[in-house]
Enzyme design. Structure first.
Site, PDB file in Angstrom:
ATOM      1  N   ASP A   8      -4.761  22.436 -31.233  1.00 49.17           N
ATOM      2  CA  ASP A   8      -5.157  23.753 -31.728  1.00 49.17           C
ATOM      3  C   ASP A   8      -5.383  24.684 -30.534  1.00 49.17           C
ATOM      4  OD1 ASP A   8      -6.303  25.737 -33.571  1.00 49.17           O
ATOM      5  OD2 ASP A   8      -8.206  25.198 -32.618  1.00 49.17           O
ATOM      6  N   ASP A  10      -7.266  28.301 -30.480  1.00 45.80           N
ATOM      7  CA  ASP A  10      -8.557  28.982 -30.346  1.00 45.80           C
ATOM      8  C   ASP A  10      -9.723  28.010 -30.469  1.00 45.80           C
ATOM      9  OD1 ASP A  10      -7.894  31.950 -30.171  1.00 45.80           O
ATOM     10  OD2 ASP A  10      -6.698  31.316 -31.896  1.00 45.80           O
ATOM     11  N   THR A  42      -1.362  25.942 -34.364  1.00 40.80           N
ATOM     12  CA  THR A  42      -2.276  27.076 -34.468  1.00 40.80           C
ATOM     13  C   THR A  42      -2.068  27.879 -35.742  1.00 40.80           C
ATOM     14  OG1 THR A  42      -2.968  29.130 -33.342  1.00 40.80           O
ATOM     15  CG2 THR A  42      -0.657  28.493 -33.119  1.00 40.80           C
ATOM     16  N   GLY A  43      -3.103  28.586 -36.129  1.00 40.80           N
ATOM     17  CA  GLY A  43      -2.970  29.532 -37.229  1.00 40.80           C
ATOM     18  C   GLY A  43      -2.342  30.828 -36.781  1.00 40.80           C
ATOM     19  N   LYS A 191      -1.276  22.273 -41.181  1.00 44.17           N
ATOM     20  CA  LYS A 191      -0.993  21.627 -39.894  1.00 44.17           C
ATOM     21  C   LYS A 191      -0.646  20.153 -40.100  1.00 44.17           C
ATOM     22  CE  LYS A 191      -3.890  24.725 -37.117  1.00 44.17           C
ATOM     23  NZ  LYS A 191      -4.894  24.822 -36.030  1.00 44.17           N
ATOM     24  N   ASP A 214     -10.862  22.091 -33.866  1.00 41.51           N
ATOM     25  CA  ASP A 214     -12.292  22.398 -33.946  1.00 41.51           C
ATOM     26  C   ASP A 214     -12.742  22.939 -35.292  1.00 41.51           C
ATOM     27  OD1 ASP A 214     -12.918  25.683 -33.688  1.00 41.51           O
ATOM     28  OD2 ASP A 214     -10.904  25.029 -33.171  1.00 41.51           O
ATOM     29  N   ASN A 217      -9.539  24.290 -40.711  1.00 45.99           N
ATOM     30  CA  ASN A 217      -8.090  24.374 -40.903  1.00 45.99           C
ATOM     31  C   ASN A 217      -7.338  23.294 -40.125  1.00 45.99           C
ATOM     32  OD1 ASN A 217      -8.801  25.867 -38.469  1.00 45.99           O
ATOM     33  ND2 ASN A 217      -6.678  26.506 -38.385  1.00 45.99           N
TER      34      ASN A 217
END
Length: 269
Positions: A8, A10, A42-43, A191, A214, A217
């Site tokens: 991930d 962020d 990542t989103g 994901k 973290d 999601n």
């Protein structure tokens, strides 16, 4: 043992100053030198994730839009893509208009909002992506979109998620990437789905994968991976289901995982 690491961005790969430390970069480079595929999950939009990936010299397919788009960095080849169903997008759009909510739309890897407010400005700054304002978002709602996103206060988003679940939850995946971001993707735009696709594409088993994150999601990929890792700064619910909890994003938590499980470093951390 491990052949694929999905990380991930962020609050995981990036520290609170929004940088990837030199120590983490070197650990990633060492893993790649051993033949391990290191990728981002990542989103963020592809355009935003691409900027992060170029900083750390990645040259692999990356997982973006929470898993709704897997695309190669060099030639921009789309390997996996899922769109929010148009009927669900319309219902979400109408709900947001009725309730005066800030809704962001993503069309052709560009960010759109109806109003030029502090929320879209802060999001644009965080992701290092420009945005467009289209007051009549009805013009966009039938376009193919990898995701839609509501920004609001965390408690309000929890209420919104409960209200929307019976309305569109049968057709979309609803998740939080940050406390104040509520995101909507295709049911297979997670994901976890993207990690499974990428593992198959690369010819490795799920037991040979590591996923590090973290936020909630990240749950699907952490559950799907052979080794699911929660950051030290992760939400408690994610820590509870992870196989391993590493150090925080400000303490080189990603480097610690790579050292311990891939490079087999004897360094104490």
């Amino acid at each position: 043992m491990y052949k694929l690491i999905a990380i991930d961005v962020d609050d995981t790969l990036l520290n609170d100053e929004l940088i990837v430390t030199e120590g983490t970069k070197k650990a990633m480079e060492a893993a790649i030198a051993q033949g391990v595929t290191v990728t981002l999950a990542t989103g963020r939009m592809f355009a935003s994730a691409q900027k992060i990936a170029s900083q750390i010299n990645l040259n692999v397919p990356i997982i973006t839009y929470q898993g709704a788009l897997v695309k190669t960095l060099l030639d921009g080849q789309v390997l996996y893509e899922r769109y929010v169903p148009i009927d669900a997008a319309k219902e979400l759009h109408a709900y947001c208009e009725k309730n005066g909510l800030h809704l962001q739309l993503y069309v052709n890897d560009e960010l759109y909002g109806a109003h030029d407010n502090d929320r879209i400005k802060a999001y644009s700054e965080l992701t290092n992506i420009p945005y467009r304002i289209e007051p009549d978002t009805n013009k966009l709602i039938e376009q193919p979109m990898n995701k839609l996103l509501i920004i609001d206060e965390p408690e309000r988003l929890d209420e919104i998620a409960l209200e929307l679940q019976p309305l569109i939850g049968d057709r979309v995946h609803i998740t939080k990437s940050k406390a104040h971001y509520l995101e909507f993707m295709h049911k297979e735009g997670t994901k976890g789905h993207a990690l499974q696709f990428l593992a198959s594409h690369l010819g490795c088993t799920m037991n040979e994968t590591i996923a590090i994150g973290d936020a909630w999601n990240d749950r699907e990929m952490i559950e799907a991976a052979g080794l699911g890792v929660a950051m030290g700064n992760a939400v408690d619910t994610l820590k509870a289901l992870a196989d391993y909890v590493t150090l925080s994003n400000n303490d080189d938590g990603v480097k610690h995982v790579i050292d311990k499980f891939v490079l087999k470093s004897t360094e104490k951390a």
